[in-house]
Design an enzyme around this catalytic site. Sequence first.
Site, PDB file in Angstrom:
ATOM      1  N   ARG A  50      32.693  38.932  20.387  1.00 47.56           N
ATOM      2  CA  ARG A  50      31.867  37.995  21.145  1.00 47.56           C
ATOM      3  C   ARG A  50      30.460  38.557  21.242  1.00 47.56           C
ATOM      4  NH1 ARG A  50      33.379  38.387  26.531  1.00 47.56           N
ATOM      5  NH2 ARG A  50      31.235  38.945  27.076  1.00 47.56           N
ATOM      6  N   GLU A 102      37.391  49.257  33.032  1.00 45.25           N
ATOM      7  CA  GLU A 102      37.814  47.871  32.839  1.00 45.25           C
ATOM      8  C   GLU A 102      39.340  47.742  32.742  1.00 45.25           C
ATOM      9  OE1 GLU A 102      35.113  45.617  30.074  1.00 45.25           O
ATOM     10  OE2 GLU A 102      34.350  47.622  29.673  1.00 45.25           O
ATOM     11  N   ASP A 141      26.805  38.145  23.149  1.00 44.32           N
ATOM     12  CA  ASP A 141      26.157  37.578  24.328  1.00 44.32           C
ATOM     13  C   ASP A 141      24.661  37.394  24.071  1.00 44.32           C
ATOM     14  OD1 ASP A 141      28.615  37.669  25.544  1.00 44.32           O
ATOM     15  OD2 ASP A 141      28.220  39.539  26.618  1.00 44.32           O
ATOM     16  N   ASN A 147      30.747  42.397  22.152  1.00 41.74           N
ATOM     17  CA  ASN A 147      32.038  42.850  22.675  1.00 41.74           C
ATOM     18  C   ASN A 147      33.048  42.798  21.540  1.00 41.74           C
ATOM     19  OD1 ASN A 147      31.746  42.922  25.868  1.00 41.74           O
ATOM     20  ND2 ASN A 147      30.575  41.186  25.086  1.00 41.74           N
ATOM     21  N   TYR A 167      35.344  37.375  36.567  1.00 41.36           N
ATOM     22  CA  TYR A 167      36.787  37.586  36.628  1.00 41.36           C
ATOM     23  C   TYR A 167      37.489  37.076  37.888  1.00 41.36           C
ATOM     24  CZ  TYR A 167      35.603  40.647  32.765  1.00 41.36           C
ATOM     25  OH  TYR A 167      35.128  41.141  31.582  1.00 41.36           O
ATOM     26  N   GLY A 196      37.579  39.854  26.563  1.00 41.93           N
ATOM     27  CA  GLY A 196      38.643  39.514  27.491  1.00 41.93           C
ATOM     28  C   GLY A 196      39.467  38.327  27.024  1.00 41.93           C
ATOM     29  N   SER A 202      31.608  44.547  31.094  1.00 43.45           N
ATOM     30  CA  SER A 202      32.067  43.743  32.230  1.00 43.45           C
ATOM     31  C   SER A 202      31.137  43.832  33.435  1.00 43.45           C
ATOM     32  CB  SER A 202      33.491  44.149  32.650  1.00 43.45           C
ATOM     33  OG  SER A 202      34.423  43.735  31.688  1.00 43.45           O
ATOM     34  N   GLU A 258      24.325  41.882  23.656  1.00 43.69           N
ATOM     35  CA  GLU A 258      25.311  42.879  23.270  1.00 43.69           C
ATOM     36  C   GLU A 258      26.471  42.226  22.536  1.00 43.69           C
ATOM     37  OE1 GLU A 258      28.149  44.078  26.675  1.00 43.69           O
ATOM     38  OE2 GLU A 258      26.261  43.627  27.707  1.00 43.69           O
TER      39      GLU A 258
END
Length: 326
Positions: free
Chosen positions: A264, A30, A266, A282, A226, A286, A160, A280
């Site tokens: 974050r 990443e 998800d 993070n 992205y 990002g 990602s 999951e």
Amino acid sequence: MSAQTFPPLRTTDPGEFGRVAVLMGGSSSEREVSLDSGRNVLEALRSRGIDAHAVDGIPALVDALVHVQFDRVFNILHGNKGGGEDGVLQGLLDAFEVPYTGCGVLASALTMDKIRTKQVWLSAGLPTPKFLRLSPGSDVRAAALQLGLPVFVKPSSEGSSVGVARVVDEAAIDDAIRVAQEYGGEMLMEQMVVGDELTVGILGEIALPSIRIVPKGEWYDYNAKYIADDTQYLCPGLEGAEEEQIRRIALDAFRAAGCTGWGRVDVMRDRASGQLHLLEVNTAPGMTSHSLVPKAARALGLEFDELCWRILEQSLREKSGESATA
């Protein structure tokens, strides 16, 4: 809602942070996303008078720490194996007694491993899709038929949407086998939830408004995250009691994994039943133009530069438990 939802700033003096390393890039899969995030964070911190400097990767940071060049680290590395989300960086910084943003060693290592995170959630009674652990050499076809199609097959410790196979029928199992063989490590096979993909940013003790992600294509892959400009982001993603529920579950999931600071979570919402399923966490999300935590913070009136300030502020206080300096 407004920025008054948030507690007062701990400091308004940029000098209190000292010299800050914005750690970006690195050598994980990443890297490019991290560089993009890091440039944005660096610009935001400097715009508020903070003495911030870019550092590319952990080896460069080690050299700087040996020479006592920084007072704290804003970690915006993504991923593992040279990324900064797997606990290795956090252990290093603890050893140097240098404060940093985000989670400590244990939570970072745990949440980088999707399988073990799901095991913790299940033990805490939190909802997550059915899954199987695939060790290297496992019979992917047999596992897919056992779990029941459709499924996702993905590396247990990547982010990602790197290396993800979407298996909707038996013909697609060959693609999942190829992905597993190319990756070579432990894989997660997860039952696909048909419905809405949502995410909830966490900032301190606050769950930010959910975001419902509506990609133009069939699913939210690397390109949609992205590159593409046609992905829709609806914030808040749900309404009323459902919105309250998803924020509560996300915050519970974050805490159950031992996470602190910011991150974050998800989530998938089953379209037929309305059931929420955790995917999951993070721990260094990002911060690009497409990223979701800044979008959710802005919905509460929190602009990007203040978001970065508030994240950095979290390194000013001691964390209980595993790290007294982070």
